[in-house]
Enzyme design. Structure first.
Site, PDB file in Angstrom:
ATOM      1  N   CYS A  97       0.893  30.138 -14.387  1.00 36.01           N
ATOM      2  CA  CYS A  97       0.447  30.710 -15.654  1.00 36.01           C
ATOM      3  C   CYS A  97      -0.067  29.587 -16.526  1.00 36.01           C
ATOM      4  CB  CYS A  97       1.587  31.434 -16.325  1.00 36.01           C
ATOM      5  SG  CYS A  97       2.106  32.810 -15.342  1.00 36.01           S
TER       6      CYS A  97
ATOM      7  N   PRO B  24       0.811  -1.212   0.000  1.00 35.20           N
ATOM      8  CA  PRO B  24       0.000   0.000   0.000  1.00 35.20           C
ATOM      9  C   PRO B  24       0.852   1.273   0.000  1.00 35.20           C
ATOM     10  CG  PRO B  24       0.143  -0.912   2.209  1.00 35.20           C
ATOM     11  CD  PRO B  24       0.822  -1.894   1.300  1.00 35.20           C
ATOM     12  N   GLY B  25       0.411   2.257  -0.757  1.00 35.02           N
ATOM     13  CA  GLY B  25       1.066   3.566  -0.734  1.00 35.02           C
ATOM     14  C   GLY B  25       0.053   4.594  -0.258  1.00 35.02           C
ATOM     15  N   ARG B  26      -0.911   4.876  -1.163  1.00 33.21           N
ATOM     16  CA  ARG B  26      -1.936   5.880  -0.884  1.00 33.21           C
ATOM     17  C   ARG B  26      -2.632   5.648   0.459  1.00 33.21           C
ATOM     18  NH1 ARG B  26      -4.562   8.450  -5.115  1.00 33.21           N
ATOM     19  NH2 ARG B  26      -3.998   6.709  -6.459  1.00 33.21           N
TER      20      ARG B  26
END
Ligand code: LLP
Length: 438
Positions: free
Chosen positions: A367, A297-299
């Site tokens: 921008c 797992p990361g998130r």
């Protein structure tokens, strides 16, 4: 628009004065103390999430369960220190992540080196530093890893990246398990079997098993069951054809998190328990020994431990058209809306309990018209320059995907833990931005 439903994680509260609290800290006070934009990270939440995975894997697979933090989600020294303290393995994808882990004193024998294109320099650097596993993506890489290991007189532990051919029903850019993916070797086309045979005949690699990762921000609970089914059948098939029985199976990462209130909360423990039961039954049916099972797992480790604070610069109302609230960050610190159209919850740090009747786009300072953090945000009518806004769930893939577009310095990262706060990553200075210019 009431605020209660927007408190999408238990570490977010609004006090009786309408002030937003994150991990028990007053958000506006943190903005004053550290400046904006600022990434906040609730360290206790990160640890809690690691423990949820470790416990769930232990209970489902006993000593055969492994959790690796996918450090692409957020990579800086403090995170690797936490992973070391919590007993998590790590997934790394570049020499940069490996180097950061080294600087944090992380024991690299617990690391697995991913990526679909490891350069010769990466391979050499990872072996020099004794990274435990390589998840080999393709044939060229298999030869390169084997050659480098031979040069060094070692045998490198590897997994092979397999493409199970599964659609995880998430957004296309993060869907990785389908047959036409740039990652891995498809079972359907025979390439997975071919690379397995090659790995078995290569001298300086020790093939420990297989890896797959089907996608990210996955909510369907059957995705891991489907992936496990395909991968276990593949293991059984290879055993029948070659006699080789894989001892490890890494099912990747991907569990989804809540960015907005209409997304569900996934019960990780219940999900992994279900996958565990399924794997045990399937292994028995297929006549194979249950391999060690890893999740990456990361998130779901860091996302809801994170929050970004911004200061409002301007409020532009274009009568008959739309409203813009510009903040002092944008796509340089959060590119996820511009890239994936990801939803976010945005709340004022003061007056968080107020009626919010103004619909606006919260935009950044770059921008670029696409520099939007979120459209259709509800804010109080009286929002004005100087107000602090909080964007929730920003712990994963924010700092790690940040850029210096328009030569904007990256924000600092402040860790919140047990009532204290400290800077874990400094704010970039203007000097820093020109530091590499000759
Ligand atoms: N393992 C492998 C091999 C991966 O490629 C990934 C993510 C993970 C584990 C962790 O997946 P997670 O648990 O974090 O879903 N930048 C995108 C996400 C890209 C995910 C890439 N791979 C985003 O911001 O949504």
């Amino acid at each position: 628009m009431r605020y209660e439903k927007d408190l999408i994680c238990e570490n977010i509260k609004v006090d009786e004065n309408g002030r937003l609290l994150f991990a028990g800290h007053d958000a506006e006070s943190l903005a004053k103390e550290y400046g904006t934009p600022v990434y906040l990270m609730d360290e206790d939440r990160v640890r809690q999430r690691c423990r949820t995975y470790l416990r769930a894997l232990k209970s489902a697979f006993g000593d055969k369960g492994k959790a690796l933090y996918a450090s692409k989600a957020a990579s800086f020294k403090r995170i690797y220190e936490i992973m070391k303290e919590e007993g998590m393995g790590i997934d790394v994808v570049s020499s940069g992540e490996i180097f950061t882990a080294i600087k944090a004193g992380y024991p690299l024998e617990n690391a697995c080196f991913h990526s679909n294109n490891k350069t010769d320099a990466d391979i050499s650097f990872a072996m020099e530093n004794k990274v435990g596993y390589f998840a080999v993506d393709n044939e060229e890489e298999l030869y390169a890893v084997s050659e480098e290991a031979k040069k060094r007189g070692i045998v490198q532990k590897i997994l092979l990246r397999i493409t199970p051919g599964i659609d995880p029903h998430t957004y296309e850019a993060v869907s990785t398990g389908k047959v036409d993916s740039k990652f891995g070797n498809a079972i359907e086309t025979g390439q997975a079997e071919k690379i397995t045979r090659l790995a078995l005949s290569a001298k300086n690699v020790d093939l420990r098993g297989f890896h797959c990762h089907v996608g990210s921000q996955v909510f369907d609970s059957d995705v891991y069951l489907r992936a496990a089914a395909v991968m276990l059948r593949f293991i059984a098939d290879i055993k029948e054809k070659t006699g080789y029985e894989a001892s490890e199976l890494d099912l990747g990462g991907g569990y989804g998190v809540r960015y907005v209130s209409d997304q569900p909360v996934i019960d990780i423990a219940a999900n992994i328990a279900q996958v565990g039961d399924y794997i045990k039954t399937e292994c028995a049916k297929l006549g194979i020994e249950m391999p060690c099972i890893a999740f990456e797992p990361g998130r779901s480790i860091v996302a809801d431990a994170g929050m970004t604070l911004y200061t409002v610069g301007s409020v532009k109302r274009i009568p008959g058209y739309k409203n813009y609230v510009s903040v002092d960050g944008g796509m340089t610190d959060n590119v996820r809306f511009a890239m994936y159209g990801s939803p976010y919850t945005i709340l004022p740090a003061v007056g968080a309990d107020k009626e919010r009747n103004m619909i606006c786009s919260v935009v950044g300072r770059c921008c670029e018209s696409g520099d939007v953090i979120q459209n259709n945000v509800f804010l109080p009518e009286d929002v004005k320059r100087g107000d602090v806004l909080a964007c929730l769930t920003t712990g994963a893939y924010h700092y790690s995907m940040a850029s210096n577009y328009n030569r904007i310095p990256r924000p600092c990262t402040v860790m919140l833990s047990e009532g204290s706060s400290f800077v874990a990553v400094k704010r970039e200075s203007l000097e820093y931005l020109t530091g590499l210019d000759i």
